[in-house]
Write a protein that holds these residues in place. Structure first.
Motif, PDB file in Angstrom:
ATOM      1  N   ASN A  90      54.224 -11.972  20.406  1.00 12.68           N
ATOM      2  CA  ASN A  90      54.604 -10.579  20.568  1.00 12.68           C
ATOM      3  C   ASN A  90      55.683 -10.451  21.633  1.00 12.68           C
ATOM      4  O   ASN A  90      56.132 -11.437  22.199  1.00 12.68           O
ATOM      5  N   TYR A 106      53.355  -7.156  16.847  1.00 12.08           N
ATOM      6  CA  TYR A 106      53.882  -7.177  15.487  1.00 12.08           C
ATOM      7  C   TYR A 106      52.783  -7.265  14.434  1.00 12.08           C
ATOM      8  O   TYR A 106      52.891  -6.651  13.366  1.00 12.08           O
ATOM      9  N   SER A 107      51.737  -8.010  14.697  1.00  5.67           N
ATOM     10  CA  SER A 107      50.698  -8.219  13.690  1.00  5.67           C
ATOM     11  C   SER A 107      49.909  -6.950  13.402  1.00  5.67           C
ATOM     12  O   SER A 107      49.563  -6.674  12.247  1.00  5.67           O
ATOM     13  N   SER A 108      49.619  -6.150  14.420  1.00  6.47           N
ATOM     14  CA  SER A 108      48.837  -4.928  14.225  1.00  6.47           C
ATOM     15  C   SER A 108      49.708  -3.697  13.997  1.00  6.47           C
ATOM     16  O   SER A 108      49.196  -2.597  13.770  1.00  6.47           O
TER      17      SER A 108
END
Length: 328
Positions: A90, A106-108
Motif C-alpha cells: 500500500n 489498494y486491496s480494500s
C-alpha cells in the motif's frame, strides 16, 4: 481498517463518478465538505452501479483522530515525495507543509486522508481537492494525472499542455461560451489505453495579468480577496452551466505558444517538444515516479502532437480549434 462511523464523527457522504470509477467520499469532522469538494461538483452522482472506492476525509483538529503514531514517526521517508519507504504493497504519504497524511489501501479500496485543519489548506489544494489522492489511486493503473487542460466537442477533443505562461489557460478561457466544452485547465486524468481524457476539476484559474483579456470573468472570481497573492478561481460548472464536458476521446496534444502575431494557426511539432511540455511540470507538481513518466511518454508517442500558435486576436482560437477537432 479504521472504523470512524462508530465514533460518531461522520458528517457527510458524497458520491462521484471519476475516470470510469465510482468514489464515495466520507467526511469526518466539523469542516465544510461542500466547500472543500466544490470543484468536483460536476462529477457528483446520486447512486453507484458498482463497488465504489471509499475516500475518508478526516480533520484531526475537530475529531482528535490522527494517523497511527508509528506512521508519524516512520524512520524511512522519501524527502522528495513524502512516501513512507518499505511500507508494503500500500502507499502512505506524509506532507509536513499542510500537514496532511494519505494512506491508500489498494486491496480494500479504502483511502484515508488526514488533514490537521481543512480551513487552512492552501488555495491550490482547495481548487484541486484530493489531487494527490487521485494521483496515488490511479498510479498502479494505465491512467495518470497530468498538468494539462482539456477542450472537447461531443465525444472528441484535445489536450493542451505547457509550462506556466505558455498560454494554456488563456487559450482555454477564450473558448468559454463557444461550441467547445471545458474539461479543466490545470489537472486532467488520461486513460491512454481507452484513448480518453476525463475531467477532474471545474475551476478555471486566472493570473491578474489575464483580467484585461477576460473582464467578464472578474465578477465570477470566488477568491477575489486573495488577489494578487493567488490566482483567481472561477467555477465553470456554476457560471457556465452548459460549458462542461466530463470525458472525450483524444484527437491530439497541442502546445499553446504565444506568438505576438495577429492570427492564430496550428502547426505540427516533435514528440520531444510535447514531452518537454507535459512531463516536467506534471512530475514536479504531483511528485510523480518513473512509472508515471513512462506512461506519459508512451501516451505522447501514440498521439499526434501540434503547436497552437496563439495570436493576439483571442476570438480566433475557438473556431480554429473547433475546425481542427472536426477535421482530424
Amino acid at each position: 481498517m479504521f472504523d470512524f462511523e462508530k465514533q460518531h464523527f461522520l458528517s457527510s457522504v458524497n458520491l462521484y463518478s471519476i475516470g470510469g470509477q465510482f468514489f464515495e467520499v466520507l467526511s469526518y469532522g466539523e469542516f465544510s465538505s461542500e466547500k472543500y469538494l466544490r470543484a468536483l461538483a460536476h462529477l457528483s452522482c446520486k447512486s453507484v452501479s458498482q463497488e465504489s472506492v471509499k475516500i475518508h476525509l478526516i480533520e484531526s483538529k475537530s475529531t482528535g483522530i490522527i494517523p497511527p503514531e508509528e506512521w508519524l514517526n516512520w524512520p524511512d521517508i522519501d524527502s522528495y515525495s513524502g512516501d513512507l519507504l518499505n511500507f508494503g504493497n500500500n502507499r502512505a504519504v506524509f506532507n509536513s507543509t499542510e500537514p496532511s497524511f494519505i494512506f491508500v489501501d489498494y486491496s480494500s479500496k479504502n483511502i484515508y486522508y488526514w488533514v490537521d485543519d481543512f480551513c487552512r489548506l492552501p488555495p491550490n489544494e482547495t481548487a484541486a481537492p484530493l489531487r494527490m489522492v487521485f494521483h496515488l489511486w490511479f498510479e498502479p493503473t494505465a491512467s495518470f494525472l497530468c498538468h494539462a487542460a482539456g477542450l472537447g466537442i461531443s465525444e472528441e477533443g484535445v489536450l493542451l499542455t505547457g509550462k506556466s505562461g505558455s498560454g494554456k489557460s488563456t487559450s482555454t478561457l477564450s473558448c468559454l461560451n463557444t461550441k467547445l466544452k471545458y474539461a479543466g485547465d490545470d489537472f486532467i486524468l488520461v486513460d491512454p489505453e481507452q484513448n480518453l481524457v476525463y475531467s477532474l476539476y471545474s475551476v478555471a484559474k486566472l493570473n491578474i495579468e489575464q483580467f484585461d483579456n477576460f473582464t467578464h470573468l472578474k465578477p465570477l472570481i470566488s477568491n477575489i480577496e486573495q488577489i494578487p497573492r493567488e490566482k483567481g478561481h472561477v467555477y465553470i460548472n456554476e457560471s457556465f452551466t452548459d460549458s462542461m464536458i466530463t470525458q472525450f476521446s483524444i484527437k491530439a496534444i497541442l502546445l499553446p505558444t504565444i506568438t505576438g502575431l495577429e492570427d492564430t494557426f496550428i502547426q505540427e511539432c516533435s514528440k520531444l517538444d510535447a514531452i518537454k511540455a507535459l512531463v516536467p511540470s506534471s512530475v514536479w507538481i504531483l511528485r510523480s515516479n518513473t512509472k508515471a513518466v513512462e506512461k506519459m511518454k508512451l501516451f505522447i508517442s501514440k498521439t499526434p502532437t501540434f503547436r497552437l500558435m496563439a495570436g493576439v486576436n483571442l476570438n480566433q482560437i475557438a473556431p480554429i480549434l473547433t475546425a481542427f477537432i472536426n477535421e482530424n
